[in-house]
Design an enzyme around this catalytic site. Sequence first.
Site, PDB file in Angstrom:
ATOM      1  N   GLU A 180       0.812  -1.221   0.000  1.00  0.00           N
ATOM      2  CA  GLU A 180       0.000   0.000   0.000  1.00  0.00           C
ATOM      3  C   GLU A 180       0.842   1.266   0.000  1.00  0.00           C
ATOM      4  O   GLU A 180       0.435   2.296   0.530  1.00  0.00           O
ATOM      5  CB  GLU A 180      -0.933   0.029   1.218  1.00  0.00           C
ATOM      6  CG  GLU A 180      -1.913  -1.110   1.250  1.00  0.00           C
ATOM      7  CD  GLU A 180      -3.004  -0.927   2.293  1.00  0.00           C
ATOM      8  OE1 GLU A 180      -2.794  -0.167   3.247  1.00  0.00           O
ATOM      9  OE2 GLU A 180      -4.062  -1.547   2.130  1.00  0.00           O
ATOM     10  N   GLU A 249      -6.725  -7.026  -0.802  1.00  0.00           N
ATOM     11  CA  GLU A 249      -7.348  -6.818   0.508  1.00  0.00           C
ATOM     12  C   GLU A 249      -8.778  -6.386   0.352  1.00  0.00           C
ATOM     13  O   GLU A 249      -9.072  -5.231   0.087  1.00  0.00           O
ATOM     14  CB  GLU A 249      -6.614  -5.748   1.318  1.00  0.00           C
ATOM     15  CG  GLU A 249      -5.449  -6.287   2.044  1.00  0.00           C
ATOM     16  CD  GLU A 249      -4.917  -5.323   3.074  1.00  0.00           C
ATOM     17  OE1 GLU A 249      -5.651  -4.431   3.516  1.00  0.00           O
ATOM     18  OE2 GLU A 249      -3.747  -5.491   3.429  1.00  0.00           O
TER      19      GLU A 249
HETATM   20  C1  LIG Z   1      -5.178   2.141   3.145  1.00  0.00           C
HETATM   21  C2  LIG Z   1      -5.543   1.384   4.349  1.00  0.00           C
HETATM   22  O1  LIG Z   1      -6.015   1.907   5.317  1.00  0.00           O
HETATM   23  N1  LIG Z   1      -5.312   0.104   4.297  1.00  0.00           N
HETATM   24  C3  LIG Z   1      -5.644  -0.756   5.363  1.00  0.00           C
HETATM   25  C4  LIG Z   1      -6.896  -1.418   5.057  1.00  0.00           C
HETATM   26  O2  LIG Z   1      -7.245  -2.255   6.046  1.00  0.00           O
HETATM   27  C5  LIG Z   1      -6.331  -3.249   6.265  1.00  0.00           C
HETATM   28  C6  LIG Z   1      -6.881  -4.060   7.310  1.00  0.00           C
HETATM   29  O3  LIG Z   1      -7.652  -3.328   8.179  1.00  0.00           O
HETATM   30  C7  LIG Z   1      -4.983  -2.678   6.645  1.00  0.00           C
HETATM   31  O4  LIG Z   1      -4.030  -3.652   6.834  1.00  0.00           O
HETATM   32  C8  LIG Z   1      -4.569  -1.781   5.560  1.00  0.00           C
HETATM   33  O5  LIG Z   1      -3.386  -1.196   5.857  1.00  0.00           O
END
Ligand SMILES: CC(=O)N[C@H]1CO[C@H](CO)[C@@H](O)[C@@H]1O
Length: 848
Positions: A180, A249
Amino acid sequence: MGSLLGILLIVSFALHGSCLAATVEYDASALIINGQRKIILSGAIHYPRSTVEMWPDLIQKSKDGGLDTIETYIFWNAHEPRRREYNFKGNLDFIKFFQYVQQAGLYGILRIGPYACAEWNYGGFPVWLYNIPGVEFRTDNQIYKDEMQTFTTKIVDMVKAAKLFASQGGPIILAQIENEYGNIMGPYGARGKAYVEWCAQMAVAQNIGVPWIMCQQNNAPSSVINTCNGFYCDQFKPNRPNVPKMWTENWSGWFKKWGQKDPHRTAEDLAYAVSRFFQNGGILQNYYMYHGGTNFGRTSGGPLITTSYEYDAPLDEYGNLNQPKWGHIKNLHAALRLGEKILTSSSVNTTKLLDGSVELTTYTGKQTGERFCFLANTKTSEDVEIDLHQDGKYFLPAWSVSILQGCNKEIFNSAKVNVQTTVMVKQQNEADKPQQLSWAWAPEPMKDTMKGKGRFTASQLLEQKATTNDESDYLWYMTRVDNNDTTAKKVTLSVKYSGQMLHGLVNGKPIGSQWGYVFTYEKPALLKPGSNIITLLSATVGLQNYGEFFEKGPEGIAGGPVKLLIDGNTTIDLSSNQWSYKVGLTGEAKRLYDPTSKHGKWSTGTRHVGRPMTWYKTTFQPPSGTDPVALDLQGMGKGHAWVNGNSLGRFWPSLTADPNGCGPCDYRGAYKENKCLTNCGNPTQRWYHVPRSFLKSQDNTLILFEEVGGNPSNVSFQVVKPDIICGNAFKGATLELSCPGERVISDIQFASYGNPSGSCGSFEKGSFEATHSISAVEKACSGKQSCALIVSGETFGAKNFDVDTNRLAVQALCAAATGDDDDDDDEEAEKEGQPMCMDHSQSVGCQP
Ligand SMILES: CC(=O)N[C@H]1CO[C@H](CO)[C@@H](O)[C@@H]1O
Ligand SMILES: *[C@@H]1O[C@H](CO)[C@@H](O)[C@H](O)[C@H]1NC(C)=O
Ligand SMILES: *[C@@H]1O[C@H](CO)[C@@H](O)[C@H](O)[C@H]1NC(C)=O
Ligand SMILES: *[C@@H]1O[C@H](CO)[C@@H](O)[C@H](O)[C@H]1NC(C)=O
Ligand SMILES: *[C@@H]1O[C@H](CO)[C@@H](O)[C@H](O)[C@H]1NC(C)=O
């Protein structure tokens, strides 16, 4: 979707040599494993958030739920707590985790990162890394890159040695580098871009024989695949043609913070998002989380992430099926599998019907001409009836997707949940004698810090994690102030604080505590004439895990300022006083949480009630049976719990969620983490998972450290078990009911085929009902662990009003399989062919 028709550029990643090796290739419409074109249905299970003993069951339940892949991050700070000192023991044995994945016949996705985020302490970074002079995280910084490469190489080498990459005959089909980064890259400028290039090169040079992915990275270099994370990814497009659309995700729910309500994502909306993703050409999707689990020890991220990481995932914190979510997406997975061949080798045609809010997407197999369709109604409140002429008529509830096999038969609709709801409860085990725990207690020794005596001094206010190396939540800051008057002086102590809990004392007397994240602490105090000691105890509750430059985000008092406000217009700045420091608690140093520790002056009696900074100890008999165990800590304040020396994590049941903002939950419309909240006005987290493997048959010890003051008199061990199960299925579906654990369906409390209303726990009979509603369900289900019923007028004797909108609603109890005479009677009666007609208090009539 025209790009799906583009040239198929096949990239091969096979390592040569082994005959068991699988090749992992891809193009725009499939992951191609050993030549087989596939869609991938994956679920995240983080190995340190459960126990080794739980892994096989969690993995099997994932497989039973229709997944073919398990994904996990790797947690750097857990594996390398001190530089070049590694730990891969117990539930950190990720190699064993992937071996179980392989034994179950599933694929694996290895997300090395090594930045994980994941609501994990400090995003998975070791704090020692931050404390190396000159380091800068996640950018073109040589010190950082060297450490990242060393750790990545270590992990890759371990995986290679265990032959776990698909290219070696193992289960791992994809690996991830970084995580990310695209979301936060802007502020890193050109150095950030250079870093991304370096990450890709460094990863590719590891030569693992399977593709590397980078999630949320629009500029991902062409040597790696860019993927999407989010609640919905149907509009996502990879950053170049010929790569598959992958969703690494998919947030199956959301995480919880201390002081907040419980977030839920409905089964309907989760299924909608996944269906839309495959409708729009997706080929890999990963539920984040499939099993959330528990943040044991001090692993929860921050600020202020709870110990439970349940995430409203398809498997609950304890490993039970979270129904109906688990079953509803299982049905979705089965429907998608029926289309897999066509989806991964087809031309696509999307048609908009009805002002663009109803979309029909037709996949047509290139060779076979076979069709597979998705029909979506994206309206948030309007149900529609769609006429596809020779392909049939379809009722599409608002915000739903239907999957049509052959484009003319509905095999799934995301808003029609034909799966049981299981309501789980935590209760003392009925099979056991109630036990009254008797407590011993010991004060945390604080004479030194009350007098301002630490282990070292500095004439500034130090940043907390740099000072503690995160070896403890606690850091003491102490200084001396002289009151030059001959009388006591009223002052206000003001501290600019970065979080998360600050306790203040003047001359050993508490002046107040305050929690949060970045706030000003202000409490009145009285200075006696002469010398006064100010003691500040700062406690972290999970280090920040997300955001650009998050690693620098100061923790603790970090520079302050700390001031005394006198008479409203004089300010004395104490920030550059001589400050004395102590890291951690004396009880931690003496290992009071370890039952074998010889230290600690334990006493009995009740003087401890409400006393802050107190250790508690008791012995207990664990609940019998095999149901998961939960520790009910209601009455306690804030602290940390251990069973037989194993940490259950931090507790904070005294902190309750806002009483407002819970209410009915409508699955329709885009999900946000503040939608569908529950647990208003209750402790944020009252129950704490005690994995069965932490328990012994005899001589179990529970130790609590209580920081703010509590009363352990109501603390008890409970089991997590099914209360009621409910089934709800529409005409034409098959209703399956089953009881978790070694239980059987014992008491059909409600069954109605017709137009019943209400939901699980509050069903009501509608204006019409088939006469055999109860008897047919009893006949099929009573006394059985599971049963299946075809929902039709025929089954229930309702041929004369068998309209399409009919549904069956059932509510039943689960009971222990043995020693229950009633169930045996049921079975006998069934054998004799007599439908049972039992006297149910809530039944609506039984007319066999
Ligand atoms: C961009 C962001 O917030 N990503 C998160 C999304 O949610 C997952 C799990 O809660 C996180 O691991 C990510 O970093
Ligand atoms: C797509 O579907 C529409 C409506 O069924 C049809 O008119 C059109 O010819 C199709 N296009 C292709 C390229 O198949
Ligand atoms: C007491 O006097 C000392 C020395 O002048 C000064 O530094 C300190 O701030 C004074 N204390 C208070 C509470 O005013
Ligand atoms: C500020 O301090 C002076 C001297 O101690 C005092 O006379 C005055 O009343 C104070 N002002 C306020 C607003 O408290
Ligand atoms: C213990 O439980 C009882 C009964 O629910 C309740 O009245 C009491 O307040 C509880 N005590 C504490 C310390 O939580």
